[in-house]
Enzyme design. Structure first.
Site, short mmCIF file in Angstrom:
data_model
loop_
_atom_site.label_atom_id
_atom_site.label_comp_id
_atom_site.label_asym_id
_atom_site.label_seq_id
_atom_site.Cartn_x
_atom_site.Cartn_y
_atom_site.Cartn_z
N ASP A 44 -1.87 1.27 1.83
CA ASP A 44 -3.31 1.30 2.06
C ASP A 44 -3.66 2.31 3.15
O ASP A 44 -3.09 2.29 4.25
CB ASP A 44 -3.76 -0.10 2.50
N ASP A 45 -4.64 3.19 2.88
CA ASP A 45 -5.20 4.11 3.88
C ASP A 45 -4.16 5.03 4.52
O ASP A 45 -4.34 5.47 5.66
CB ASP A 45 -5.92 3.32 4.99
N CYS A 104 -10.75 1.35 -1.87
CA CYS A 104 -9.75 0.35 -2.27
C CYS A 104 -9.80 -0.12 -3.73
O CYS A 104 -8.89 0.14 -4.50
CB CYS A 104 -9.86 -0.86 -1.34
N ARG A 108 -7.20 0.81 -7.02
CA ARG A 108 -6.26 -0.19 -7.52
C ARG A 108 -6.51 -0.53 -8.98
O ARG A 108 -5.57 -0.74 -9.76
CB ARG A 108 -6.35 -1.45 -6.64
N LYS A 157 -1.84 -6.93 -0.96
CA LYS A 157 -3.30 -6.87 -1.10
C LYS A 157 -3.71 -6.68 -2.56
O LYS A 157 -3.27 -5.74 -3.21
CB LYS A 157 -3.83 -5.73 -0.24
N HIS A 159 -7.44 -7.24 -4.06
CA HIS A 159 -8.77 -6.63 -3.98
C HIS A 159 -9.36 -6.24 -5.33
O HIS A 159 -10.08 -5.24 -5.45
CB HIS A 159 -8.76 -5.43 -3.05
N SER A 182 -8.98 -6.86 1.66
CA SER A 182 -8.58 -6.12 2.85
C SER A 182 -8.44 -7.03 4.06
O SER A 182 -9.11 -8.05 4.18
CB SER A 182 -9.60 -5.02 3.16
N HIS A 271 -4.32 -0.11 7.15
CA HIS A 271 -5.73 -0.49 7.09
C HIS A 271 -6.03 -1.41 8.27
O HIS A 271 -5.30 -2.37 8.52
CB HIS A 271 -6.02 -1.21 5.77
N ASP A 322 -3.36 4.40 -1.84
CA ASP A 322 -4.59 4.11 -2.58
C ASP A 322 -5.70 5.12 -2.26
O ASP A 322 -6.58 5.35 -3.07
CB ASP A 322 -5.08 2.69 -2.32
N ASN A 323 -5.68 5.71 -1.07
CA ASN A 323 -6.65 6.73 -0.68
C ASN A 323 -6.24 7.28 0.68
O ASN A 323 -5.27 6.81 1.28
CB ASN A 323 -8.08 6.17 -0.62
N LYS A 353 -11.22 9.39 3.77
CA LYS A 353 -11.50 8.23 2.91
C LYS A 353 -12.99 8.13 2.59
O LYS A 353 -13.84 8.40 3.43
CB LYS A 353 -11.03 6.95 3.63
#
Length: 545
Positions: A44-45, A104, A108, A157, A159, A182, A271, A322-323, A353
């Site tokens: 994540d992130d 997010c 996904r 995670k 989401h 998150s 994140h 994811d980003n 992001k």
């Protein structure tokens, strides 16, 4: 219907604390021991520049770097070097790999369906109070593989909806252990690092101070095992250890049974809030982001070790993100490396992001499969998270779902070093910074990138870049200008040659989406669907927590 009966049994027995060992790993079909296993790890992130193998300024990803750069070792194998048989110990690093969205939930959803948000219906994030999730008529990777005889697990995670049938236990996963959204979408007893900081969960009748509108104080962050909340609020500092144990156990049990498996691990270490992990030897003075990145890397190393021990030569491990990094969080955000989005930075706001600048969607990616993928290779093929779905299904020998179009490609030939090119064109959906959510207004065509709309997300200094629409798009040549600093001259020959090709590609995908079987996510909200272990206690606190 056997899997449904098993799920009912598991739900009933989970209160006894013996749920995990009862997952049915047995299988008697013809595919036993023949199909490859898959481990997909989504960070994540995590910025492109957070991977040391990508960017020299990073020294926190020793395990990932080793996966990307290990050489050969002397052993019986398929390759020969200097007359000595050798076996590949590592895999491929992709440097032009992209998220399917730069936030997010849409990213996904695209990973699990191989389809952009305009097709699968997920164009922005789901909330704690969301009634819906990934539309139920969308088929997930886990659902297809389970139908092909795989045992499927997810850790981390989700989401993509937690209420009712949107929970991962009903989206193809035989086993789930993780947080439904998150880490900043619920309070905890020991709040991690955030900017600005959020208060701890309330205790007793004492209300929690909630000075920031982005902080949650009425509901604690839950930890699920299958359909049951096992901890609320979750202890973020202990979560990595729990994830490592559950992943290792799943891999070991599936490998022992001989049944092929899919393990999807979605890690939220990068994140906010970043967990306040105990300092390790020599880490005094280390910034929180580096500590979290190292903890995530260590967890990936443990999962790789489990794969090496249990099913090394028949397990494909794919790591990506994811980003890009959440620049609004200042020193608690990662690095975009050289992809600084300089044109947007001059206008204001962040080009990371939530934007369609390279810093928002160009992400680290590695493929690890000893004996199958080339060794210590850096691939410049244009690839996407969208490719995970069709590639994994092709490797598993499972067909794509019928009656719909897909945006991802089977890139197995790129993985195996038998091809050097991936996509000719990619479409980057709007993800919150500018334009309508999910709309396709940024086009990557070979080395060129065209923006029909631009805008910056909220930056560390609080600024937001203005939304600007470009009837004649800005076009950048990423080979010559990876910082996206200076667009091509609209009057130049290169611009005039590229523009009609960009316009035709965009018109083509929009026409295809118009003909496709598309879904629409339910984004309605209802406070009663919030995950709550005990509604009689403040913040839904579990008595056992």
């Amino acid at each position: 219907m056997a899997w449904l009966s098993l799920k009912v049994l598991l739900v009933g027995l989970s209160f006894l604390g013996c749920l995990y060992p009862l997952v049915d790993f047995s299988f008697s079909g013809e595919t036993r021991g023949q199909k490859p296993n898959f481990v997909i790890i989504l960070a994540d992130d995590m910025g492109w520049g957070d991977l040391g193998a990508n960017w020299a300024g990073t020294e926190d990803t020793a395990n990932l770097d080793k996966m990307a750069t290990e050489g050969m070792r002397r052993r019986k194998g398929r390759r020969r070097e200097g007359g000595v048989k050798m076996e590949a110990e590592a895999g491929v690093r992709f440097v032009d790999f992209h998220a399917a969205a730069s936030t997010c939930s849409p990213s996904r959803a695209a990973l699990l369906t191989g389809r952009l948000g305009l097709r699968n219906g997920v164009t922005h994030n789901f909330a704690v109070t969301s009634v819906g999730g990934l539309p139920l008529n969308e088929t997930t990777l886990a659902e297809v593989l389970r139908g092909a005889g795989y045992v499927t697990g997810m850790i981390g995670k989700w989401h993509l909806g937690h209420h009712g049938s949107h929970h991962p236990s009903f989206r193809g996963f035989d086993y789930y252990f993780g947080v439904p959204y998150s880490h900043d979408m619920g309070c905890t007893d020991t709040p991690g690092y955030n900017h600005p900081p959020c208060p701890a969960c309330p205790r007793g009748d004492r209300p929690s101070r909630n000075l920031e509108r982005d902080c949650y104080s009425d509901v604690a962050l839950p930890l699920y095992e299958n359909l049951n909340i096992v901890e609320q609020p979750v202890d973020l500092s202990a979560l990595a250890q729990k994830y490592a144990e559950k992943a290792t156990q799943f891999i070991q049990q599936a490998s022992t049974s001989g049944r092929p498996f899919l393990l999807y691990v979605a890690l939220a270490h990068m994140h906010v809030p970043l967990a306040r992990t105990p300092p390790s030897a020599g880490s005094r003075g280390q910034r929180p982001y580096s500590a979290s990145l190292q903890e995530m890397d260590h967890l990936v190393g443990r999962i790789k070790d489990a794969v090496d021990l249990a099913g090394k030569n028949n397990t494909f491990l794919w790591f990506t993100g994811d980003n890009g990094p959440w620049a609004q969080k200042c020193e608690l955000a990662g690095s975009v490396g050289p992809f600084t989005g300089s044109w947007q930075a001059r206008q204001g706001g962040s080009p990371a992001k939530q934007t369609t600048w390279e810093g928002g969607h160009r992400i680290p990616a590695l493929a690890y499969w000893p004996g199958r993928v080339p060794v210590n290779v850096t691939s410049t093929a244009l690839l996407s998270v969208l490719d995970v779905f069709p590639t994994v299904l092709a490797l598993a020998g499972a067909p794509l779902p019928r009656g719909r179009s897909f945006d991802g490609l089977d890139v197995s030939q790129v993985l195996f070093g038998q091809a050097q090119t991936g996509h000719r064109v990619l479409f980057h959906p709007n993800s919150g910074a500018a334009g309508e959510d999910g709309a396709l207004q940024t086009v990557r065509l070979e080395q060129y990138k065209a923006f029909y709309v631009t805008g910056g997300a909220r930056a560390c200094d609080g600024s937001v870049g203005p939304e600007r629409h470009h009837e004649r798009p800005l076009i950048f040549d990423l080979e010559a200008d990876r910082a996206e600093a200076a667009p091509l001259d609209r009057g130049g020959a290169e611009y005039r040659a590229v523009l009609p090709r960009v316009a035709a590609a965009l018109a083509g995908v929009l026409a295809d989406i118009a003909r496709d079987r598309v879904s629409r996510a339910d984004y309605s909200q209802d406070p009663s669907v919030r995950p709550c272990c005990d509604p009689r206690r403040p913040a839904c606190r579990c008595r056992a927590a």
